[in-house]
Design a protein around this motif. Structure first.
Motif, PDB file in Angstrom:
ATOM      1  N   ASP A   7      -8.963  -0.829  -6.557  1.00 51.35           N
ATOM      2  CA  ASP A   7      -8.155  -0.274  -5.456  1.00 51.35           C
ATOM      3  C   ASP A   7      -9.032  -0.270  -4.207  1.00 51.35           C
ATOM      4  OD1 ASP A   7      -5.485   1.968  -5.528  1.00 51.35           O
ATOM      5  OD2 ASP A   7      -6.647   1.621  -3.689  1.00 51.35           O
ATOM      6  N   ASN A  54      -1.790  -3.852  -2.849  1.00 49.05           N
ATOM      7  CA  ASN A  54      -2.187  -4.149  -1.467  1.00 49.05           C
ATOM      8  C   ASN A  54      -3.669  -3.878  -1.228  1.00 49.05           C
ATOM      9  OD1 ASN A  54       0.446  -4.915  -0.476  1.00 49.05           O
ATOM     10  ND2 ASN A  54       1.004  -2.755  -0.633  1.00 49.05           N
ATOM     11  N   MET A  55      -4.414  -4.956  -1.104  1.00 50.96           N
ATOM     12  CA  MET A  55      -5.862  -4.852  -0.866  1.00 50.96           C
ATOM     13  C   MET A  55      -6.289  -6.015   0.020  1.00 50.96           C
ATOM     14  SD  MET A  55      -7.347  -3.941  -4.674  1.00 50.96           S
ATOM     15  CE  MET A  55      -6.584  -5.364  -5.458  1.00 50.96           C
ATOM     16  N   PRO A  56      -7.385  -5.848   0.772  1.00 50.69           N
ATOM     17  CA  PRO A  56      -7.890  -6.976   1.582  1.00 50.69           C
ATOM     18  C   PRO A  56      -8.531  -8.049   0.686  1.00 50.69           C
ATOM     19  CG  PRO A  56      -9.363  -5.089   1.755  1.00 50.69           C
ATOM     20  CD  PRO A  56      -8.184  -4.637   0.946  1.00 50.69           C
ATOM     21  N   THR A  81       1.767   1.381  -4.481  1.00 52.51           N
ATOM     22  CA  THR A  81       2.890   1.965  -3.742  1.00 52.51           C
ATOM     23  C   THR A  81       4.107   1.040  -3.767  1.00 52.51           C
ATOM     24  OG1 THR A  81       2.106   0.927  -1.708  1.00 52.51           O
ATOM     25  CG2 THR A  81       1.436   3.199  -2.072  1.00 52.51           C
ATOM     26  N   GLU A  82       3.901  -0.210  -4.189  1.00 53.87           N
ATOM     27  CA  GLU A  82       5.021  -1.158  -4.237  1.00 53.87           C
ATOM     28  C   GLU A  82       5.971  -0.721  -5.351  1.00 53.87           C
ATOM     29  OE1 GLU A  82       5.577  -3.725  -2.180  1.00 53.87           O
ATOM     30  OE2 GLU A  82       3.760  -3.294  -1.038  1.00 53.87           O
ATOM     31  N   ALA A  83       7.137  -0.180  -4.982  1.00 56.98           N
ATOM     32  CA  ALA A  83       7.991   0.457  -5.977  1.00 56.98           C
ATOM     33  C   ALA A  83       9.334  -0.248  -6.189  1.00 56.98           C
ATOM     34  CB  ALA A  83       8.235   1.909  -5.580  1.00 56.98           C
ATOM     35  N   GLU A  84       9.620  -1.293  -5.412  1.00 55.87           N
ATOM     36  CA  GLU A  84      10.905  -1.972  -5.568  1.00 55.87           C
ATOM     37  C   GLU A  84      10.991  -2.630  -6.941  1.00 55.87           C
ATOM     38  OE1 GLU A  84       8.943  -2.223  -2.954  1.00 55.87           O
ATOM     39  OE2 GLU A  84      10.049  -2.530  -1.088  1.00 55.87           O
ATOM     40  N   ARG A  87       9.569  -6.033  -7.116  1.00 55.63           N
ATOM     41  CA  ARG A  87       8.102  -6.104  -7.206  1.00 55.63           C
ATOM     42  C   ARG A  87       7.640  -5.848  -8.643  1.00 55.63           C
ATOM     43  NH1 ARG A  87       8.314  -7.658  -2.271  1.00 55.63           N
ATOM     44  NH2 ARG A  87       7.068  -6.667  -0.646  1.00 55.63           N
ATOM     45  N   LYS A 102       2.535   4.683  -7.151  1.00 54.68           N
ATOM     46  CA  LYS A 102       1.900   5.739  -6.340  1.00 54.68           C
ATOM     47  C   LYS A 102       2.976   6.365  -5.466  1.00 54.68           C
ATOM     48  CE  LYS A 102      -2.461   3.271  -5.370  1.00 54.68           C
ATOM     49  NZ  LYS A 102      -3.121   2.574  -4.261  1.00 54.68           N
ATOM     50  N   PRO A 103       2.984   7.668  -5.230  1.00 54.49           N
ATOM     51  CA  PRO A 103       2.067   8.671  -5.764  1.00 54.49           C
ATOM     52  C   PRO A 103       2.315   8.943  -7.249  1.00 54.49           C
ATOM     53  CG  PRO A 103       3.816   9.699  -4.464  1.00 54.49           C
ATOM     54  CD  PRO A 103       3.987   8.235  -4.318  1.00 54.49           C
ATOM     55  N   PHE A 104       1.214   9.166  -7.982  1.00 53.73           N
ATOM     56  CA  PHE A 104       1.321   9.407  -9.417  1.00 53.73           C
ATOM     57  C   PHE A 104       0.764  10.772  -9.764  1.00 53.73           C
ATOM     58  CE2 PHE A 104      -2.526   6.983  -8.462  1.00 53.73           C
ATOM     59  CZ  PHE A 104      -3.517   7.801  -8.972  1.00 53.73           C
TER      60      PHE A 104
ATOM     61  N   THR B  19       3.715  15.513  -5.463  1.00 55.11           N
ATOM     62  CA  THR B  19       3.043  14.866  -6.589  1.00 55.11           C
ATOM     63  C   THR B  19       1.523  14.905  -6.481  1.00 55.11           C
ATOM     64  OG1 THR B  19       4.909  13.335  -6.649  1.00 55.11           O
ATOM     65  CG2 THR B  19       3.035  12.762  -8.002  1.00 55.11           C
ATOM     66  N   MET B  20       0.984  14.634  -5.295  1.00 60.40           N
ATOM     67  CA  MET B  20      -0.470  14.471  -5.206  1.00 60.40           C
ATOM     68  C   MET B  20      -1.183  15.554  -4.400  1.00 60.40           C
ATOM     69  SD  MET B  20      -1.166  10.402  -5.489  1.00 60.40           S
ATOM     70  CE  MET B  20      -2.651  10.581  -6.473  1.00 60.40           C
ATOM     71  N   MET B  95       1.007   5.509   1.164  1.00 60.92           N
ATOM     72  CA  MET B  95       1.974   6.014   0.188  1.00 60.92           C
ATOM     73  C   MET B  95       3.280   6.472   0.853  1.00 60.92           C
ATOM     74  SD  MET B  95      -0.190   7.784  -2.881  1.00 60.92           S
ATOM     75  CE  MET B  95      -1.394   8.664  -1.919  1.00 60.92           C
ATOM     76  N   GLY B  98       4.965   3.048   1.581  1.00 62.64           N
ATOM     77  CA  GLY B  98       5.352   2.400   0.323  1.00 62.64           C
ATOM     78  C   GLY B  98       6.500   3.121  -0.357  1.00 62.64           C
ATOM     79  N   PRO B 102      11.462   1.175  -0.823  1.00 65.36           N
ATOM     80  CA  PRO B 102      12.541   0.817  -1.765  1.00 65.36           C
ATOM     81  C   PRO B 102      13.907   1.377  -1.370  1.00 65.36           C
ATOM     82  CG  PRO B 102      10.660   1.770  -2.929  1.00 65.36           C
ATOM     83  CD  PRO B 102      10.425   1.984  -1.471  1.00 65.36           C
ATOM     84  N   LEU B 113      -2.147  -3.221   5.609  1.00 65.90           N
ATOM     85  CA  LEU B 113      -3.213  -2.327   5.156  1.00 65.90           C
ATOM     86  C   LEU B 113      -3.305  -1.206   6.183  1.00 65.90           C
ATOM     87  CD1 LEU B 113      -5.802  -5.045   4.132  1.00 65.90           C
ATOM     88  CD2 LEU B 113      -4.464  -3.624   2.578  1.00 65.90           C
TER      89      LEU B 113
END
Ligand SMILES: [Mg+2]
Lengths: 124, 162
Positions: A7, A54-56, A81-84, A87, A102-104, B19-20, B95, B98, B102, B113
């Motif tokens: 991450d 999502n990372m560089p 965070t990609e929740a669709e 995806r 995320k969030p988890f 949640t967090m 977050m 993101g 949806p 980013l």
């Protein structure tokens, strides 16, 4: 069990580490992007990878495609965070074994890790 | 900007904080920012949108609130000098963005980013291209604002699942 955390956010990796410590997982290594993760995959030989999307440099999806193309079977849990739904399907098709959005919560993370390792052990 | 675009962000912020950060958020009435407003702030976390929607979401905090929220999120005390302070703020913004994405069903939206701006009293100029809305947020750890400026580039059914 050796777990590789991938991450770009060190805060997320630390949160994951704290959760894993509670679950008695202490053999942990980290990478901040897909490129670093490829190196760690060789050096550390993890039994499980938690993978951000999502990372560089190299994103998690590209990393996943790359390692599966090379025949690497290490279980991967996407943690992103990609929740669709699109995806999630995309990641599973590329070879992800499980998916955490995320969030988890601590509970969700623990549950998904257990679920994944059981599925892998059962050869699913 | 369509007010309906606000709901996905409210839902996302609420879920993230519960949640967090184990914290509830009370939301004020969203408003259209005026050029006369005081835009000076200490900490901003920005995520850009591209693809079927363009724009950005910006989390705007005072230093005091930002350090308290970052500490609560990271589970460790973080002041503004902490090496992971901006990382924590960036990930919170990530977050929020993101989690809202949806809700814009049928749209393929990519998020950037995170960028984080830290500086006492820096000025946040509001986008002239897509005038946005501001969501006032209040928690026991302090108040902050979330600026949403979003333009849908494709016809969609926003909030159909809410
Ligand atoms: Mg990331």
């Amino acid at each position: 069990m050796k777990i590789l955390l991938v991450d770009d956010s060190r805060t997320i990796r630390n949160i994951q580490k704290n959760i894993l410590a509670k679950l008695e997982h202490k053999e942990i290594d980290e990478a901040a992007d897909g490129v670093e993760a490829l190196v760690k995959l060789d050096e550390f030989s993890p039994d499980l990878i938690l993978l951000d999307w999502n990372m560089p440099n190299m994103d998690g999806y590209t990393f996943l495609q790359t390692i599966r193309k090379n025949g690497v079977k290490t279980p991967v849990i996407m943690c992103t965070t990609e929740a669709e739904k699109t995806r999630v399907v995309q990641a599973i098709q590329a070879g992800a074994n499980n998916y955490v959005v995320k969030p988890f919560s601590t509970e969700t993370m623990a549950e998904k890790i257990e679920q994944t390792m059981k599925k892998v052990a059962a050869g699913a | 900007m369509d007010v309906r675009y606000i709901n996905p962000f409210v839902k996302s912020i609420k879920n993230l904080f519960q949640t967090m950060l184990s914290t509830n958020v009370a939301f004020g009435r969203p408003f259209i920012p005026s050029p006369d407003d005081d835009w000076r702030t200490d900490v901003s976390g920005v995520i850009g949108f591209s693809g079927d929607a363009s724009g950005a979401v910006v989390l705007v905090f005072s230093m005091d609130t930002a350090t308290k929220l970052a500490s609560q999120f990271a589970g460790t005390t973080m002041d503004s000098d902490h090496p992971d302070f901006s990382d924590a703020i960036g990930e919170l913004a990530n977050m929020v963005a993101g989690g809202a994405k949806p809700e814009f069903e049928g749209l393929d939206i990519s998020i950037s980013l995170p960028s984080v701006i830290i500086g006492k009293n820096h000025e946040l100029s509001n986008s002239r291209v897509h005038p946005g809305l501001v969501i006032p947020c209040d928690t026991t750890l302090g108040s902050f604002r979330v600026h949403v400026s979003m333009k849908i580039e494709k016809l969609a059914t926003v909030g159909a699942s809410s």
